[in-house]
Design a protein around this motif. Structure first.
Motif, PDB file in Angstrom:
ATOM      1  N   SER A 182       0.842  -1.190   0.000  1.00 18.32           N
ATOM      2  CA  SER A 182       0.000   0.000   0.000  1.00 18.32           C
ATOM      3  C   SER A 182       0.874   1.235   0.000  1.00 18.32           C
ATOM      4  O   SER A 182       1.939   1.263   0.591  1.00 18.32           O
ATOM      5  CB  SER A 182      -0.924   0.035   1.228  1.00 18.32           C
ATOM      6  N   ASP A 188      -1.589   7.397  -2.961  1.00 22.52           N
ATOM      7  CA  ASP A 188      -2.275   8.241  -1.987  1.00 22.52           C
ATOM      8  C   ASP A 188      -2.452   9.645  -2.510  1.00 22.52           C
ATOM      9  O   ASP A 188      -3.543  10.117  -2.695  1.00 22.52           O
ATOM     10  CB  ASP A 188      -1.478   8.259  -0.685  1.00 22.52           C
ATOM     11  N   CYS A 202      -5.707   7.598   7.125  1.00 23.10           N
ATOM     12  CA  CYS A 202      -5.801   6.225   7.607  1.00 23.10           C
ATOM     13  C   CYS A 202      -4.468   5.810   8.220  1.00 23.10           C
ATOM     14  O   CYS A 202      -3.400   6.103   7.678  1.00 23.10           O
ATOM     15  CB  CYS A 202      -6.160   5.294   6.444  1.00 23.10           C
ATOM     16  N   ILE A 247      -7.739  -0.165   1.005  1.00 21.96           N
ATOM     17  CA  ILE A 247      -6.576  -0.173   1.877  1.00 21.96           C
ATOM     18  C   ILE A 247      -6.194  -1.606   2.206  1.00 21.96           C
ATOM     19  O   ILE A 247      -7.055  -2.448   2.460  1.00 21.96           O
ATOM     20  CB  ILE A 247      -6.867   0.576   3.198  1.00 21.96           C
ATOM     21  N   LYS A 251      -6.929   4.351  -5.224  1.00 19.82           N
ATOM     22  CA  LYS A 251      -6.445   3.477  -4.160  1.00 19.82           C
ATOM     23  C   LYS A 251      -6.646   2.031  -4.610  1.00 19.82           C
ATOM     24  O   LYS A 251      -7.743   1.646  -4.976  1.00 19.82           O
ATOM     25  CB  LYS A 251      -7.210   3.738  -2.855  1.00 19.82           C
TER      26      LYS A 251
END
Length: 269
Positions: A3, A74, A185, A212, A95
């Motif tokens: 991520s 992001d 987050c 995510i 995302k």
């Protein structure tokens, strides 16, 4: 699973790709390793679909029915662009998260809209790069720099083992007045912020969905900072525990609106 925690642009100072290549002969700058771009992988001149190098055959690059995404983008911050004065530009990116197995190919083609004809758009980055699972063996965030004709982008990511997907949907309703909101987050023991949204809210709406990567059983914290021009930002938080499947919903009542958060859990199998 990987991520992205952030993508940042570098200050622009070159006129063309040759200038960047001369300044960056493959060595780290500011302790950031450059991400190699495979030869003959440009979308601009069509070379990505011509020739028969082994990587093009192995990854079936000409098959447009397949899309493989490794990194979860992001935000993008661009420095001063040649001929375009002004402050930094912040953009929310898509995302995504996929299962990381062996070597993965990343294809990218990012341009900067100048307001004129499409042919006048500035090419930021263009090409294909490879990420090997051996390069991401632990859970510590790592950063690579992708250089292009008009600047550079830093990509920061982290590999998460035994992770699942959290699809986050945020709806704004009962809006009382215009306000700004920043949604971040934090999860899976990573201290880096994953920015999901940063902008103005002028009416009831739904934000773009975000995906995510979260370690199974770990907690995902979503932090909302809301404020108007005349008030100090207030912070609200809601938390969700990662599971293989299922859905959970929470509501946050602020002075400006009702924020409804829905998280859907799923695996990548």
């Amino acid at each position: 699973m990987a991520s992205i925690s952030g993508v940042k642009g570098e200050e622009l100072c070159c006129e063309d790709e040759e200038c960047w290549a001369a300044e960056v002969p493959g060595y780290p700058m500011d302790d950031v390793d450059p991400m190699d771009i495979l030869p003959n992988s440009s979308h601009r001149d069509g070379s990505i679909y011509s020739g028969t190098p082994s990587w093009k055959r192995d990854y079936r690059i000409a098959d447009r029915n397949e899309i493989c995404l490794l990194l979860l983008v992001d935000a993008i911050t661009l420095g001063q662009i040649k001929g375009i004065p002004g402050s930094l530009i912040n953009m929310s990116g898509p995302k995504r998260g996929i299962q990381l197995v062996d070597t993965t190919l990343i294809e990218y083609d990012m341009k900067i809209k100048t307001g004129g004809h499409e042919s006048e758009d500035l090419q930021l980055i263009d090409g294909v790069s490879l990420v090997d699972d051996m390069d991401t063996w632990n859970c510590s965030p790592f950063t690579w720099r992708m250089h292009g004709g008009c600047g550079a982008i830093d990509i920061t990511a982290a590999r998460l083992n035994f992770a699942v997907e959290a699809t986050v949907e945020v709806a704004i309703s009962q809006e009382q007045s215009d306000f700004s909101m920043c949604l971040s987050c934090f999860t899976s023991g990573l201290h880096e912020e994953i920015r999901l949204f940063d902008g103005a809210i002028a009416e009831s709406c739904g934000l773009k969905r975000s995906v995510i990567a979260v370690v199974m059983g770990a907690q995902m914290d979503l932090k909302f900072k809301v404020a108007s021009v005349l008030c100090i930002p207030g912070e609200n938080c809601c938390s969700f525990k990662a599971t293989k499947h299922g859905r959970a919903t929470q509501e946050i009542k602020t002075d400006f609106a009702l924020i409804t958060v829905k998280v859907t859990w799923s695996t990548l199998d």
